[in-house]
Design an enzyme around this catalytic site. Sequence first.
Site, PDB file in Angstrom:
ATOM      1  N   SER A 142       0.871  -1.192   0.000  1.00 44.68           N
ATOM      2  CA  SER A 142       0.000   0.000   0.000  1.00 44.68           C
ATOM      3  C   SER A 142       0.897   1.227   0.000  1.00 44.68           C
ATOM      4  CB  SER A 142      -0.847  -0.021   1.280  1.00 44.68           C
ATOM      5  OG  SER A 142      -1.501   1.216   1.476  1.00 44.68           O
ATOM      6  N   TYR A 155      -1.996  -1.422  10.469  1.00 52.07           N
ATOM      7  CA  TYR A 155      -1.961  -1.520   9.000  1.00 52.07           C
ATOM      8  C   TYR A 155      -0.655  -0.942   8.452  1.00 52.07           C
ATOM      9  CZ  TYR A 155      -3.898  -1.173   4.222  1.00 52.07           C
ATOM     10  OH  TYR A 155      -4.135  -1.292   2.869  1.00 52.07           O
TER      11      TYR A 155
END
Length: 260
Positions: A142, A155
């Site tokens: 990401s 995350y």
Amino acid sequence: MLKGKAAVVTGSTSGIGLGVARALASVGADIMLNGFGEPQETESLRASFAEEFGVGVAYSAADMSRPEQARGLIEHATKELGRVDVLVNNAGVQFTAAVEEFPVEKWDQVIAINLSAAFHTIAAALPQMRTRNWGRIINVASTHGLVASTHKAAYVAAKHGLIGLTKVVALEAATSRITCNAICPGWVLTPMVQKQIDELAARDRLDPDKAREKLLAGKQPSLQFATADQIGMLAVYLASEAAAEMRGAGLPVDGGWLAQ
Ligand code: NAD
């Protein structure tokens, strides 16, 4: 292009993973689908893939939060498809809270699915890739693997870790025809992101369109979502011979998020 090769895509019943699995199948790869879903939905997905692309397609419900099931997925795929040449670690979950309020079980879950699962599948798949001296490992990280945002401790930590794991595997395989790279999407409109849009709409009392615009304006200069198909085509490129000397890269597809 990938005819005769077999690909495992974790978390491919939805969103980006589904786009990647479709793209790999469209160039001839046999596919092991994985992810959650009702049995009749996953079977109809499996059957529709086989019909549309004319490739071998199998499905596994393996839970990527469980190390033995992550490793078992590679064994299952090898049994069903004969081999694993392309491994896409895509399954992921999000949870948002300030660090001091972050529930321990949510931290453990996000790290297990978004980071540890990739360690387990890679460890299980590498030996057969080495035997054939060919393999492609593609980790869906990401922008949050390269920069941070508030309230995403687990995350961001997992995705930064996944970028690190990508580099180590790339180096350990550097003298072989096995490559390992990461894709770093910005915002892609999937169920995972829709949930964050819904939370923003509720928090700021916005209608859905305004909440979507606000989410994009906060990070993504293009003000457009990237798409699962675009991520899928990058995965096809990374799986191709043209990408044979790309090793350990983290490639953004982010509407300019990281250019700022
Ligand atoms: P999604 O929620 O649409 O899909 C997630 C997939 O993972 C589903 O198939 C789900 O069943 C599966 N999954 C979840 N937990 C699992 C588990 N324990 N075991 C096996 N499968 C499991 O999400 P998405 O947006 O498509 O995200 C896919 C990946 O892309 C994730 O790693 C995510 O972090 C990453 N990503 C997404 C965005 C975005 O904007 N959507 C941006 C950057 C990175």
